[in-house]
Design a protein around this motif. Sequence first.
Motif, PDB file in Angstrom:
ATOM      1  N   LEU A 147     -34.507 -13.929 -11.026  1.00  0.00           N
ATOM      2  CA  LEU A 147     -33.425 -14.924 -11.129  1.00  0.00           C
ATOM      3  C   LEU A 147     -32.428 -14.536 -12.213  1.00  0.00           C
ATOM      4  O   LEU A 147     -31.212 -14.660 -12.029  1.00  0.00           O
ATOM      5  N   ALA A 148     -32.937 -14.061 -13.356  1.00  0.00           N
ATOM      6  CA  ALA A 148     -32.055 -13.642 -14.446  1.00  0.00           C
ATOM      7  C   ALA A 148     -31.188 -12.472 -14.007  1.00  0.00           C
ATOM      8  O   ALA A 148     -29.989 -12.418 -14.312  1.00  0.00           O
ATOM      9  N   ASP A 201     -22.443 -12.638 -11.623  1.00  0.00           N
ATOM     10  CA  ASP A 201     -21.587 -13.332 -12.582  1.00  0.00           C
ATOM     11  C   ASP A 201     -21.716 -14.854 -12.497  1.00  0.00           C
ATOM     12  O   ASP A 201     -20.735 -15.577 -12.559  1.00  0.00           O
ATOM     13  N   LEU A 202     -22.936 -15.326 -12.365  1.00  0.00           N
ATOM     14  CA  LEU A 202     -23.190 -16.764 -12.315  1.00  0.00           C
ATOM     15  C   LEU A 202     -23.495 -17.263 -13.721  1.00  0.00           C
ATOM     16  O   LEU A 202     -23.910 -16.494 -14.588  1.00  0.00           O
ATOM     17  N   THR A 203     -23.301 -18.546 -13.937  1.00  0.00           N
ATOM     18  CA  THR A 203     -23.612 -19.116 -15.241  1.00  0.00           C
ATOM     19  C   THR A 203     -24.924 -19.888 -15.233  1.00  0.00           C
ATOM     20  O   THR A 203     -25.516 -20.093 -16.282  1.00  0.00           O
ATOM     21  N   GLU A 204     -25.385 -20.306 -14.046  1.00  0.00           N
ATOM     22  CA  GLU A 204     -26.602 -21.094 -14.003  1.00  0.00           C
ATOM     23  C   GLU A 204     -27.229 -21.055 -12.620  1.00  0.00           C
ATOM     24  O   GLU A 204     -26.539 -21.037 -11.606  1.00  0.00           O
ATOM     25  N   LEU A 205     -28.554 -21.033 -12.586  1.00  0.00           N
ATOM     26  CA  LEU A 205     -29.344 -21.152 -11.362  1.00  0.00           C
ATOM     27  C   LEU A 205     -30.473 -22.136 -11.621  1.00  0.00           C
ATOM     28  O   LEU A 205     -31.057 -22.138 -12.710  1.00  0.00           O
ATOM     29  N   SER A 246     -46.231 -27.072  -8.893  1.00  0.00           N
ATOM     30  CA  SER A 246     -44.889 -26.576  -8.604  1.00  0.00           C
ATOM     31  C   SER A 246     -44.328 -25.891  -9.846  1.00  0.00           C
ATOM     32  O   SER A 246     -44.869 -26.002 -10.938  1.00  0.00           O
ATOM     33  N   LEU A 247     -43.253 -25.188  -9.631  1.00  0.00           N
ATOM     34  CA  LEU A 247     -42.569 -24.496 -10.715  1.00  0.00           C
ATOM     35  C   LEU A 247     -41.094 -24.873 -10.651  1.00  0.00           C
ATOM     36  O   LEU A 247     -40.453 -24.690  -9.618  1.00  0.00           O
ATOM     37  N   ASN A 248     -40.576 -25.447 -11.727  1.00  0.00           N
ATOM     38  CA  ASN A 248     -39.156 -25.757 -11.850  1.00  0.00           C
ATOM     39  C   ASN A 248     -38.563 -24.773 -12.836  1.00  0.00           C
ATOM     40  O   ASN A 248     -39.019 -24.693 -13.970  1.00  0.00           O
ATOM     41  N   VAL A 249     -37.530 -24.018 -12.407  1.00  0.00           N
ATOM     42  CA  VAL A 249     -36.918 -23.008 -13.262  1.00  0.00           C
ATOM     43  C   VAL A 249     -35.421 -23.247 -13.305  1.00  0.00           C
ATOM     44  O   VAL A 249     -34.777 -23.425 -12.265  1.00  0.00           O
ATOM     45  N   ARG A 250     -34.880 -23.243 -14.510  1.00  0.00           N
ATOM     46  CA  ARG A 250     -33.426 -23.300 -14.704  1.00  0.00           C
ATOM     47  C   ARG A 250     -33.074 -22.143 -15.625  1.00  0.00           C
ATOM     48  O   ARG A 250     -33.546 -22.078 -16.756  1.00  0.00           O
ATOM     49  N   VAL A 251     -32.265 -21.213 -15.118  1.00  0.00           N
ATOM     50  CA  VAL A 251     -31.846 -20.047 -15.883  1.00  0.00           C
ATOM     51  C   VAL A 251     -30.340 -20.165 -16.063  1.00  0.00           C
ATOM     52  O   VAL A 251     -29.604 -20.363 -15.103  1.00  0.00           O
ATOM     53  N   SER A 252     -29.874 -20.074 -17.314  1.00  0.00           N
ATOM     54  CA  SER A 252     -28.436 -20.177 -17.555  1.00  0.00           C
ATOM     55  C   SER A 252     -28.032 -19.193 -18.634  1.00  0.00           C
ATOM     56  O   SER A 252     -28.857 -18.712 -19.395  1.00  0.00           O
ATOM     57  N   ARG A 253     -26.746 -18.920 -18.670  1.00  0.00           N
ATOM     58  CA  ARG A 253     -26.206 -18.047 -19.705  1.00  0.00           C
ATOM     59  C   ARG A 253     -24.808 -18.510 -20.044  1.00  0.00           C
ATOM     60  O   ARG A 253     -24.122 -19.132 -19.249  1.00  0.00           O
TER      61      ARG A 253
END
Length: 162
Positions: A15-16, A23-27, A38-45
């Motif tokens: 995901l990272a 060029d995304l800022t968040e997923l 379950s797994l909740n993932v939020r990746v941001s930059r």
Amino acid sequence: MSKTHDADVAFIQALAELLRTNDLTELQVKRDYGQDDSLNVRVSRKMEQQVVQVAPSAAPAVAAPAPAAAAAAPVASESDDPAQAPGAVTSPMVGTAYLQSEPGSPAFVKVGDTVEEGQTLLIVEAMKTMNQIPSPRAGTVKRILVEDGAPVEFGAPLMIVE
């Protein structure tokens, strides 16, 4: 998540990488493994916003800055923030900014043009929909702050119309 899944680390790393390459800022993703698992993932930059000023006599193709030119530009102080300018036109959505209706056609506006309230300044494409961005006021285009085809965030300054 009640137990550790070995594939989760690889999934988060993927995901990272997806964030960087596109060029995304968040997923944000949710994976369900079963009942109560379950797994909740939020990746941001944080992305740096690059401001581009187009000269009145320059054609859009010529106005694209070279990386060396961007590095040579003086560092702007907080008071020079275009988003704080009284005539700032900001993006109402996340998308891609286009300064012309289609490739090869003339730009909607250029620096120095006089515009009327409601006149189309540019287009922001979001989810395959072309959204015309109208001028919120009558005035003169003082600065164009985005490049044609550049990604824009919600609230990012696009132009200065005074």
